[in-house]
Design an enzyme around this catalytic site. Structure first.
Site, short mmCIF file in Angstrom:
data_model
loop_
_atom_site.label_atom_id
_atom_site.label_comp_id
_atom_site.label_asym_id
_atom_site.label_seq_id
_atom_site.Cartn_x
_atom_site.Cartn_y
_atom_site.Cartn_z
N HIS A 1 -27.13 23.61 18.06
CA HIS A 1 -27.26 24.30 16.78
C HIS A 1 -26.70 25.73 16.82
CE1 HIS A 1 -29.69 20.90 15.78
NE2 HIS A 1 -30.11 21.41 14.64
N HIS B 1 0.82 -1.21 0.00
CA HIS B 1 0.00 0.00 0.00
C HIS B 1 0.85 1.26 0.00
CE1 HIS B 1 -3.50 2.56 0.89
NE2 HIS B 1 -2.67 3.22 1.68
#
Length: 658
Positions: A463, A252
């Site tokens: 939020h 890899h």
């Protein structure tokens, strides 16, 4: 021909002592067939608009792309750049970076970004095609992706959106080698990727990724599917050709070592020394880089013969130039605000500006992550894009903030469009990797972020953005704008649009605020990032109040009280720190004033304000997360009020005098 890619890749990684040879060696056959027989491009004109786009989503395999650019004859990718792989100042960094070299269509570092950006590119092609027709815009977007790309959550957002929109010109190649850095992918995933794509509306083909006939047939089939994107699942061997590392995680990202490379040369019958391609093979590859010239010249002739008005519009948009009189839209919005004089949330003001801008700049492409009525991102004359129908200018991205942000990058990179998209500022965290790449690539992607403070009220601390402005301002080159009234909102849009090489984020309020800028004219006072909104009266300035956004009017109210108490006070509006930092020292000093008595006001954390208020100054803002409640009650709880500013100002002035 595929072995040319393999050996350039392993030689470069070996010389650099780092890199990722596995994916280039495993996908070399796919790349060879794609470029040799299907890719529409001309290495001599890398910016030809109707070229096919090639995206390497598994960007760690960058030597695959660099090898292709060298082999096909891109002028700024000589062999010396491959020999400088991963070195400072080279055009061959560890991951492909936009503008480092021609032929690199976009920056793909974090896994999953490339597949999401390619969705934007493919959508951009369809939108431009709907406007200008097959003669001018008619190309494909091809994307290579790996197991890691599909593990990232953004991939699901991207493939779902692409399937929904029926993007038939998008063809993805999955490097299905079942290996990750830790080992077999079975260590961490058991997903059935084939059924996942099919469930999202994709056409799926499964092939042997080393069988060139199968690759060819699959691409031919995929190009014939008009109403679905296609996934070609290519079963490959990572590090194909390595004698001991092929098919293992050691292929890899490890430098292979001289012994492994010698073994690969023997297995694949490759006799050439490092970085040397046999002349006959290089000649074949260079012919591939030249074969698109005929198609490009035919396209140029079609552009030339297009009716004049359509041709001029096409050329203007593809050059990234704005219409000549576009700023009249900004002036009209300002006049509208001043004539009304009404209190207005800056999200509403932004929507009003967009109503004017869309009529003036038809290439503006809006959207929202399922918050259109809250973000005010849809202009009154915009037509919605729907699956299979691309002759609109507004996209419903769904609750896919990250996918939206990355797709907008792809739209901007495609050319001919100016994408903007909205969500709540708190969810900029979900968009951040794509925002960061937009800033890194210096492209005009516009992020519209509303509900920008505790002023969103009842939805509460989950939020209510607190740290987000500081975090976003920390991103180099990103223009973060927080206007303080409707006129400043119009000015910020003007500044965003006239800078094609700068990504921008505009933070807008939910709650109404008064119109503070009532003067006539078209001067953009926000253009230098900060300016004196109200100068001190009654003597030399003793106090400077600095504010942004929805807190600017609180600073104005506090100034009035301080003036009455005999303290000459100025109010500085700072809608964009980045622009202010670009000004000369003399201007900065003239705005901030000579006094050390300074108070900064913003309903966010203090981080970053220290540079403007110094050791003597103080900050009125947030030091904790927010709370659910009525807006005025939430502001009162956290002591972000006119009274709190006055109290703090008195302390600062007394401290400086003392």
């Amino acid at each position: 021909m595929a072995d040319c890619i393999r050996f350039l890749s392993m030689d470069a990684v070996q010389k650099a002592k780092s890199g990722h040879p596995g994916a280039p060696m495993g996908m070399a056959d796919i790349a060879t067939v794609l470029f040799k027989e299907f890719m529409q491009f001309d290495a001599a004109d890398p910016h030809w608009l109707d070229r096919d786009r090639f995206v390497l989503s598994n960007g760690h395999g960058s030597m695959l792309l660099y090898s292709l650019l060298y082999l096909t004859g891109y002028a700024d990718m000589p062999i010396e750049e491959l020999e400088r792989f991963r070195q400072v100042g080279s055009k061959t960094p560890g991951h492909p970076e936009y503008r480092h070299a021609d032929g690199i269509e976009l920056t793909t570092g974090p896994l999953g970004q490339g597949i999401a950006e390619s969705v934007g590119m493919a959508l951009g092609e369809r939108i431009m095609n709907a406007t200008f027709g097959d003669d001018l815009v008619n190309h494909y977007t091809y994307v290579f992706l790996g197991d890691g790309c599909l593990m990232e959550g953004i991939s699901q957002e991207a493939i779902s959106l692409a399937g929904h929109l029926k993007l038939g010109r998008l063809i993805a190649f999955w490097d299905n080698n079942s290996i990750s850095i830790d080992g077999a992918t079975s260590l961490s995933v058991s997903d059935n990727e084939i059924e996942r794509f099919r469930a999202s509306g994709w056409y799926v083909l499964e092939i042997d990724g080393h069988d060139t006939d199968a690759i060819r047939n699959a691409i031919t089939t995929a190009r014939g599917i008009e109403d679905q994107p296609t996934l070609i699942a290519c079963k490959t061997i990572i590090g194909f050709g390595f004698p001991t590392k092929a098919g293992t995680q050691k292929a890899h990202s490890d430098a292979p070592g001289e012994e492994e490379i010698a073994g690969a040369r023997k297995i694949l019958g490759w006799d050439s020394p490092p970085f040397v391609i046999p002349e006959e093979l290089l000649k074949e590859w260079r012919a591939i880089g030249e074969k698109g010239r005929t198609a490009r010249m035919a396209w140029a002739e079609r552009v030339k013969n297009t009716p004049e008005d359509l041709r001029r519009e096409f050329e203007r948009r593809t050059r990234g130039e704005l219409p000549v009189n576009w700023k009249a839209a900004i002036a009209a919005a300002r006049e509208e605000f001043i004539k009304s004089g009404a209190d207005m949330a800056t999200r509403q003001a932004s929507g009003a500006v967009l109503n004017h801008l869309f009529d003036a700049i038809p290439e503006m492409l809006g959207g929202s992550a399922d918050l259109t009525p809250s973000n005010n991102t849809k202009a009154k004359n915009q037509v919605e894009i729907t699956p299979g129908h691309y002759d609109g200018s507004y996209i419903h991205y769904g609750v896919r903030e990250h996918g939206m942000a990355a797709a907008m990058n792809g739209l901007a990179l495609h050319g001919g469009l100016i994408p903007y998209g909205g969500t709540f500022l708190c969810f900029s965290d979900y968009c951040r990797p794509a925002i960061r790449l937009a800033a890194m690539m210096r492209i005009r992607t516009i992020f519209v972020m509303t509900h920008d403070s505790i002023g969103l009220g009842e939805d509460g601390p989950t939020h209510q953005p607190v740290e987000h402005l500081a975090a976003l301002r920390a991103i180099p080159h990103l223009g973060v704008y927080r206007p303080g009234d409707p006129v400043e909102t119009a000015e910020c849009w003007e500044l965003i649009l006239e800078q094609p090489r700068r990504a921008a984020l505009i933070a807008l309020s939910r709650q109404p605020m008064p119109l503070l800028r009532k003067e006539a004219g078209t001067e953009n006072k926000s253009a230098r990032g900060a300016y004196v909104l109200l100068e001190a009266q009654g003597g030399p300035r003793q106090l400077t109040l600095i504010a942004t956004g929805s807190e600017l009017h609180l600073a104005v109210e506090a100034r009035e009280i301080m003036q009455k108490e005999g303290v000459p006070t100025a109010v500085v509006s700072m809608p964009c720190r980045l622009l202010f930092e670009e000004q000369d020292r003399q201007y900065q000093k003239s705005v901030l004033g000579d006094t050390a008595a300074r108070v900064a006001i913003e309903a966010a954390v203090e981080l970053g304000w220290e540079r403007y208020i110094g050791f003597e100054g103080k900050f009125v803002g947030m030091h904790d997360f927010g709370e659910s409640g009525k807006i005025q009650d939430v502001y009162a709880k956290f002591d972000i009020t006119t009274d709190a500013i006055v109290r703090t100002a008195r302390e600062v002035v007394a401290g400086v005098k003392g």
